[in-house]
Design a protein around this motif. Sequence first.
Motif, short mmCIF file in Angstrom:
data_model
loop_
_atom_site.label_atom_id
_atom_site.label_comp_id
_atom_site.label_asym_id
_atom_site.label_seq_id
_atom_site.Cartn_x
_atom_site.Cartn_y
_atom_site.Cartn_z
N ARG A 65 -0.46 -7.24 20.21
CA ARG A 65 -0.63 -7.21 18.70
C ARG A 65 -1.61 -6.06 18.12
O ARG A 65 -2.72 -5.78 18.69
N PHE A 66 -1.59 -5.58 16.98
CA PHE A 66 -2.34 -4.72 16.46
C PHE A 66 -3.24 -5.39 15.40
O PHE A 66 -2.65 -6.20 14.32
N TRP A 67 -4.69 -5.47 15.73
CA TRP A 67 -5.45 -5.99 14.67
C TRP A 67 -6.63 -5.11 13.82
O TRP A 67 -6.65 -4.15 14.43
N TYR A 68 -6.55 -5.45 12.66
CA TYR A 68 -7.34 -4.34 11.52
C TYR A 68 -7.75 -5.18 10.59
O TYR A 68 -7.40 -6.35 10.24
N ASP A 69 -8.66 -4.70 9.58
CA ASP A 69 -9.42 -5.53 8.77
C ASP A 69 -9.61 -4.79 7.48
O ASP A 69 -9.33 -3.44 7.50
N GLY A 70 -9.83 -5.42 6.42
CA GLY A 70 -10.08 -4.55 4.98
C GLY A 70 -10.12 -5.37 3.98
O GLY A 70 -9.67 -6.57 4.18
N ALA A 71 -10.70 -4.80 2.83
CA ALA A 71 -10.98 -5.79 1.76
C ALA A 71 -9.35 -6.41 1.24
O ALA A 71 -8.31 -5.37 1.38
N PRO A 72 -9.19 -7.48 0.45
CA PRO A 72 -7.73 -7.92 0.27
C PRO A 72 -7.38 -7.34 -1.21
O PRO A 72 -6.24 -7.25 -1.56
N THR A 73 -8.42 -6.43 -1.57
CA THR A 73 -7.80 -5.66 -2.96
C THR A 73 -7.28 -4.57 -2.74
O THR A 73 -6.89 -3.57 -3.54
N THR A 74 -7.31 -3.92 -1.27
CA THR A 74 -6.62 -2.64 -1.00
C THR A 74 -5.26 -2.51 -1.37
O THR A 74 -4.50 -3.57 -1.40
N ARG A 75 -4.61 -1.47 -1.62
CA ARG A 75 -2.96 -1.39 -2.03
C ARG A 75 -2.18 -1.84 -0.89
O ARG A 75 -1.33 -2.58 -1.05
N HIS A 76 -2.67 -1.36 0.35
CA HIS A 76 -1.83 -2.05 1.36
C HIS A 76 -1.80 -3.40 1.67
O HIS A 76 -0.79 -3.94 2.14
N THR A 77 -3.21 -4.04 1.72
CA THR A 77 -2.94 -5.38 1.63
C THR A 77 -2.34 -6.32 0.63
O THR A 77 -1.53 -7.11 0.76
N ARG A 78 -2.49 -5.58 -0.66
CA ARG A 78 -1.57 -6.45 -1.66
C ARG A 78 -0.10 -5.98 -1.37
O ARG A 78 0.65 -7.06 -1.53
N ASN A 79 0.07 -5.00 -0.98
CA ASN A 79 1.60 -4.75 -0.42
C ASN A 79 2.04 -5.70 0.68
O ASN A 79 3.21 -6.51 0.48
N VAL A 80 1.62 -6.00 1.67
CA VAL A 80 1.90 -6.62 2.75
C VAL A 80 1.82 -8.08 2.29
O VAL A 80 2.51 -8.99 2.87
N GLU A 81 0.77 -8.48 1.25
CA GLU A 81 1.04 -10.18 0.84
C GLU A 81 2.30 -10.32 0.12
O GLU A 81 2.83 -11.44 0.21
#
Length: 173
Positions: A65-81
Amino acid sequence: MESTPIPDRPTFPNGYGVPATSDGLLRWDQVEPRLRQAQHYWLSSVRPDGRPHAVPRWGVWLDGRFWYDGAPTTRHTRNVEANPSVTLTLESGTEVVIVEGESHAARAEPDDLGARLAEAFDKYAASGYSPTADSWSGPDGGGLRVIAPRRVLAWFDFPTDCTRFVFGAGSAS
């Protein structure tokens, strides 16, 4: 939990020269090391209004699997949510690896997965990023996300070795 994907030929329009037989298919052990060793990955997601979004990401391939991290406010995190479907690619346009899957929030306890992730993320230490084993154990998982692959397309000598790897019960189109 790691699984070995099933290789076959992807579907290309007539005229691309992709062989009709399985001769020359890549093996997973030829593709997976590139996912582990890469420094830079491109993550593509879809904005809520349907527009595409692509962003370069650091991350690690561990346990299939691919593991990555970052702030929940980023555009990509909001997209995948809103829509967890993503595409992850490596930088090369000639030695191609395209991962299709879903991105989900995750956590990692420091005495197991967290320690293994921290060790894998060591490839970024020279660039100033050195997470510790407890970086992803908090209530929000430290922004940790995981992409489980459904399908991987790969080729290193187009069109002769074009290969599609299907994981689990993934779609084969």
